[in-house]
Design an enzyme around this catalytic site. Structure first.
Site, mmCIF file in Angstrom:
data_model
loop_
_atom_site.group_PDB
_atom_site.id
_atom_site.type_symbol
_atom_site.label_atom_id
_atom_site.label_comp_id
_atom_site.label_asym_id
_atom_site.label_seq_id
_atom_site.Cartn_x
_atom_site.Cartn_y
_atom_site.Cartn_z
ATOM 1 N N ARG A 15 0.823 -1.191 0.000
ATOM 2 C CA ARG A 15 0.000 0.000 0.000
ATOM 3 C C ARG A 15 0.873 1.263 0.000
ATOM 4 O O ARG A 15 2.076 1.199 0.250
ATOM 5 C CB ARG A 15 -0.915 0.015 1.227
ATOM 6 C CG ARG A 15 -2.026 -1.017 1.186
ATOM 7 C CD ARG A 15 -2.783 -1.086 2.514
ATOM 8 N NE ARG A 15 -1.973 -1.670 3.571
ATOM 9 C CZ ARG A 15 -2.384 -1.844 4.829
ATOM 10 N NH1 ARG A 15 -3.608 -1.445 5.175
ATOM 11 N NH2 ARG A 15 -1.597 -2.393 5.737
ATOM 12 N N LYS A 75 1.725 2.004 7.380
ATOM 13 C CA LYS A 75 2.060 1.226 8.564
ATOM 14 C C LYS A 75 3.057 1.965 9.448
ATOM 15 O O LYS A 75 3.714 2.914 9.026
ATOM 16 C CB LYS A 75 2.641 -0.133 8.155
ATOM 17 C CG LYS A 75 1.604 -1.064 7.527
ATOM 18 C CD LYS A 75 0.426 -1.334 8.455
ATOM 19 C CE LYS A 75 0.803 -2.197 9.642
ATOM 20 N NZ LYS A 75 -0.369 -2.450 10.539
ATOM 21 N N TYR A 94 -1.081 4.362 10.655
ATOM 22 C CA TYR A 94 -1.452 3.350 11.635
ATOM 23 C C TYR A 94 -0.256 3.147 12.558
ATOM 24 O O TYR A 94 0.876 2.968 12.085
ATOM 25 C CB TYR A 94 -1.803 2.022 10.961
ATOM 26 C CG TYR A 94 -3.135 2.033 10.239
ATOM 27 C CD1 TYR A 94 -4.318 2.247 10.921
ATOM 28 C CD2 TYR A 94 -3.192 1.810 8.863
ATOM 29 C CE1 TYR A 94 -5.539 2.251 10.263
ATOM 30 C CE2 TYR A 94 -4.402 1.813 8.192
ATOM 31 C CZ TYR A 94 -5.580 2.035 8.896
ATOM 32 O OH TYR A 94 -6.775 2.051 8.228
ATOM 33 N N HIS A 96 -0.685 1.467 16.233
ATOM 34 C CA HIS A 96 -0.886 0.276 17.073
ATOM 35 C C HIS A 96 0.161 0.204 18.175
ATOM 36 O O HIS A 96 0.826 -0.817 18.371
ATOM 37 C CB HIS A 96 -0.874 -0.999 16.213
ATOM 38 C CG HIS A 96 -1.926 -1.019 15.146
ATOM 39 N ND1 HIS A 96 -3.273 -1.126 15.423
ATOM 40 C CD2 HIS A 96 -1.823 -0.939 13.798
ATOM 41 C CE1 HIS A 96 -3.957 -1.113 14.292
ATOM 42 N NE2 HIS A 96 -3.107 -0.989 13.293
ATOM 43 N N GLU A 118 -5.908 4.592 13.655
ATOM 44 C CA GLU A 118 -6.844 3.665 14.303
ATOM 45 C C GLU A 118 -7.518 4.246 15.533
ATOM 46 O O GLU A 118 -8.471 3.645 16.062
ATOM 47 C CB GLU A 118 -6.152 2.347 14.662
ATOM 48 C CG GLU A 118 -5.173 2.401 15.820
ATOM 49 C CD GLU A 118 -3.770 2.815 15.418
ATOM 50 O OE1 GLU A 118 -2.876 2.746 16.276
ATOM 51 O OE2 GLU A 118 -3.559 3.215 14.239
ATOM 52 N N ALA A 179 -14.895 -5.608 11.164
ATOM 53 C CA ALA A 179 -14.180 -6.771 10.620
ATOM 54 C C ALA A 179 -14.998 -8.038 10.814
ATOM 55 O O ALA A 179 -15.118 -8.865 9.898
ATOM 56 C CB ALA A 179 -12.810 -6.909 11.282
ATOM 57 N N ARG A 203 -25.565 -5.237 19.559
ATOM 58 C CA ARG A 203 -24.842 -5.487 18.315
ATOM 59 C C ARG A 203 -25.202 -6.862 17.757
ATOM 60 O O ARG A 203 -25.371 -7.025 16.538
ATOM 61 C CB ARG A 203 -23.329 -5.398 18.557
ATOM 62 C CG ARG A 203 -22.470 -5.646 17.331
ATOM 63 C CD ARG A 203 -22.831 -4.697 16.203
ATOM 64 N NE ARG A 203 -21.996 -4.916 15.027
ATOM 65 C CZ ARG A 203 -22.321 -4.537 13.805
ATOM 66 N NH1 ARG A 203 -23.478 -3.900 13.595
ATOM 67 N NH2 ARG A 203 -21.525 -4.765 12.796
ATOM 68 N N SER A 220 -20.675 -13.263 24.400
ATOM 69 C CA SER A 220 -19.302 -13.719 24.575
ATOM 70 C C SER A 220 -18.922 -13.794 26.044
ATOM 71 O O SER A 220 -18.834 -12.782 26.736
ATOM 72 C CB SER A 220 -18.343 -12.790 23.831
ATOM 73 O OG SER A 220 -17.019 -13.276 23.904
ATOM 74 N N LEU A 240 -11.736 -5.723 19.113
ATOM 75 C CA LEU A 240 -11.086 -4.419 19.078
ATOM 76 C C LEU A 240 -11.484 -3.580 20.282
ATOM 77 O O LEU A 240 -12.663 -3.391 20.560
ATOM 78 C CB LEU A 240 -11.465 -3.658 17.794
ATOM 79 C CG LEU A 240 -10.936 -2.222 17.712
ATOM 80 C CD1 LEU A 240 -9.420 -2.223 17.580
ATOM 81 C CD2 LEU A 240 -11.575 -1.474 16.547
ATOM 82 N N ASP A 270 -2.503 -6.868 15.141
ATOM 83 C CA ASP A 270 -1.886 -5.536 15.205
ATOM 84 C C ASP A 270 -1.894 -4.978 16.619
ATOM 85 O O ASP A 270 -1.029 -4.169 16.984
ATOM 86 C CB ASP A 270 -2.621 -4.558 14.281
ATOM 87 C CG ASP A 270 -2.190 -4.684 12.832
ATOM 88 O OD1 ASP A 270 -1.009 -4.958 12.589
ATOM 89 O OD2 ASP A 270 -3.037 -4.515 11.939
ATOM 90 N N VAL A 298 -0.929 -12.475 10.266
ATOM 91 C CA VAL A 298 -0.247 -11.447 9.479
ATOM 92 C C VAL A 298 -0.693 -10.068 9.959
ATOM 93 O O VAL A 298 -1.894 -9.783 10.046
ATOM 94 C CB VAL A 298 -0.535 -11.630 7.977
ATOM 95 C CG1 VAL A 298 0.038 -10.477 7.166
ATOM 96 C CG2 VAL A 298 0.035 -12.955 7.491
ATOM 97 N N THR A 299 0.285 -9.193 10.238
ATOM 98 C CA THR A 299 -0.026 -7.903 10.845
ATOM 99 C C THR A 299 -0.470 -6.847 9.847
ATOM 100 O O THR A 299 -0.893 -5.761 10.264
ATOM 101 C CB THR A 299 1.191 -7.370 11.620
ATOM 102 O OG1 THR A 299 2.318 -7.312 10.734
ATOM 103 C CG2 THR A 299 1.517 -8.263 12.800
ATOM 104 N N ASN A 300 -0.336 -7.122 8.565
ATOM 105 C CA ASN A 300 -0.799 -6.151 7.564
ATOM 106 C C ASN A 300 -1.575 -6.873 6.472
ATOM 107 O O ASN A 300 -1.237 -6.815 5.295
ATOM 108 C CB ASN A 300 0.373 -5.345 6.989
ATOM 109 C CG ASN A 300 1.437 -6.205 6.325
ATOM 110 O OD1 ASN A 300 1.675 -7.340 6.730
ATOM 111 N ND2 ASN A 300 2.093 -5.679 5.305
#
Length: 360
Positions: A15, A75, A94, A96, A118, A179, A203, A220, A240, A270, A298-300
């Site tokens: 990106r 990133k 971003y 994190h 974020e 997500a 929700r 949950s 999140l 992340d 995978v972080t991205n």
């Protein structure tokens, strides 16, 4: 204002933080834009396109970082980029930070004004600069999960949608935000049995109203998570807490109870990950095996589809970038509480409460 766009150097990060249309919009407002040569190649954007939009093309990373009062990235800076941080720089990307103490300390030492996409947060609680990438990651999570369930990838050898006479795969989504909702949509679209867990009953009601009786919703709790994942072929973690480290909701003991070859995709990696056994991975080596199950961390994730992700991200960030460029950080933040919420580090201090809590 002088705005710089360096090339991303994170593993397989294709990106870029600005597209030619965004460069043109900034130049038309009287700003100077500097783009590192080759920054757009991963997203199929040539240097000539940036130049035609009014950008100045610079050859190296150090030169590009030095040129900007405002640096735009996708990133977080890698360790090799810490030397470019300085006290008269505003960094917008971003970050994190709750999962990255070395970067947090580097930003504090440098005195950089560090603003995180974020944690930009609307009055309604929305996260406008995280939403487009959460959408991409949620949709990708089902695709990569289905791929790694194949026996050739070490998975159970299950097809999520099944076939007539054979049970469909069981997908469990933990977290019903942006997500999670997109993961649910794609998993149902493939014909899987899908359960979503969230602590917010309202929700869950919204998700049930959208997807109907084809979706199972559960409140949950530790017990409910353990019960749900025990029979799962694919578990997607999409929890999140803005700015904060993700809670560890799936323990190693829960994973031991799962069937061998099941897959866990941790979208929350992340922010440290929401599975106890998670550790960051890259697109070059995206998975590892733990307790006979496959972890994808995978972080991205959105970097795998930059032709989509770059445009989706920059469409969202451009209005905020324009405000900062037009007014400077202080005036822009004073006028926009959502933007002000993005500030994580300034003047050598952590100013985001969730990040501060993460590091006591």
């Amino acid at each position: 204002m002088r705005i710089a766009v360096p090339a991303e150097i994170k593993n397989s990060e294709n990106r870029v933080a600005a597209i030619p249309a965004g460069v043109d919009a900034l130049v038309q407002r009287g700003h100077e834009v500097f783009v590192q040569a080759g920054a757009g190649e991963g997203s199929r954007i040539a240097d000539d396109e940036y130049a035609a939009a009014g950008a100045t093309i610079l050859t190296g990373a150090e030169e590009t970082w030095r040129a900007g009062d405002l640096v735009l990235k996708v990133k977080e800076p890698e360790a090799s980029e810490y030397a470019y941080l300085r006290d008269d720089l505003t960094l917008f990307t971003y970050l994190h930070l709750a999962a990255d103490r070395p970067l947090t300390e580097a930003l504090m030492r440098a005195g950089t004004t560090a603003v995180a996409y974020e944690t930009v947060r609307g009055a309604d609680g929305s996260l406008p600069l995280l939403t487009p990438m959460s959408t991409v990651a949620g949709r990708l999570s089902v695709a990569v999960g289905a791929y790694h369930l194949m026996r050739a990838q070490g998975g159970r050898g299950s097809l999520l949608g099944g076939v007539p006479g054979v049970p469909r795969g069981n997908v469990v989504v933990i977290g019903g935000g942006v997500a999670g909702e997109n993961a649910v949509a794609n998993a149902l679209g493939l014909g899987a049995r899908v359960t979503v867990l969230d602590v917010d009953i309202d929700r869950l009601g919204e998700l049930e109203a959208r997807f109907g009786n084809g979706l199972v919703t559960r409140h949950s709790t530790r017990f409910a998570v353990a019960d749900a994942v025990a029979d799962a072929d694919l578990v997607i973690g999409s929890v999140l807490i803005p700015g904060a480290a993700a809670p560890k909701l799936v323990t190693d003991d829960m994973v031991r109870a799962m069937r061998p070859g099941s897959v866990l995709v941790d979208i929350a990696i992340d922010q440290g990950g929401c599975f106890e056994g998670s550790r960051p991975t890259t697109h070059d080596a995206p998975t590892f095996t733990r307790h006979e199950c496959i972890y994808y961390c995978v972080t991205n994730m959105p970097g795998a589809v930059p032709a989509t992700s770059t445009h989706a991200l920059t469409n969202a960030t451009l209005p905020y970038v324009q405000r900062v460029a037009d007014r400077g950080w202080d005036a822009a933040a004073d006028a926009d509480s959502a933007l002000a919420a993005g500030l994580n580090v300034r003047g050598g201090e952590i100013v985001n409460a969730a990040v501060a809590r993460a590091f006591s």
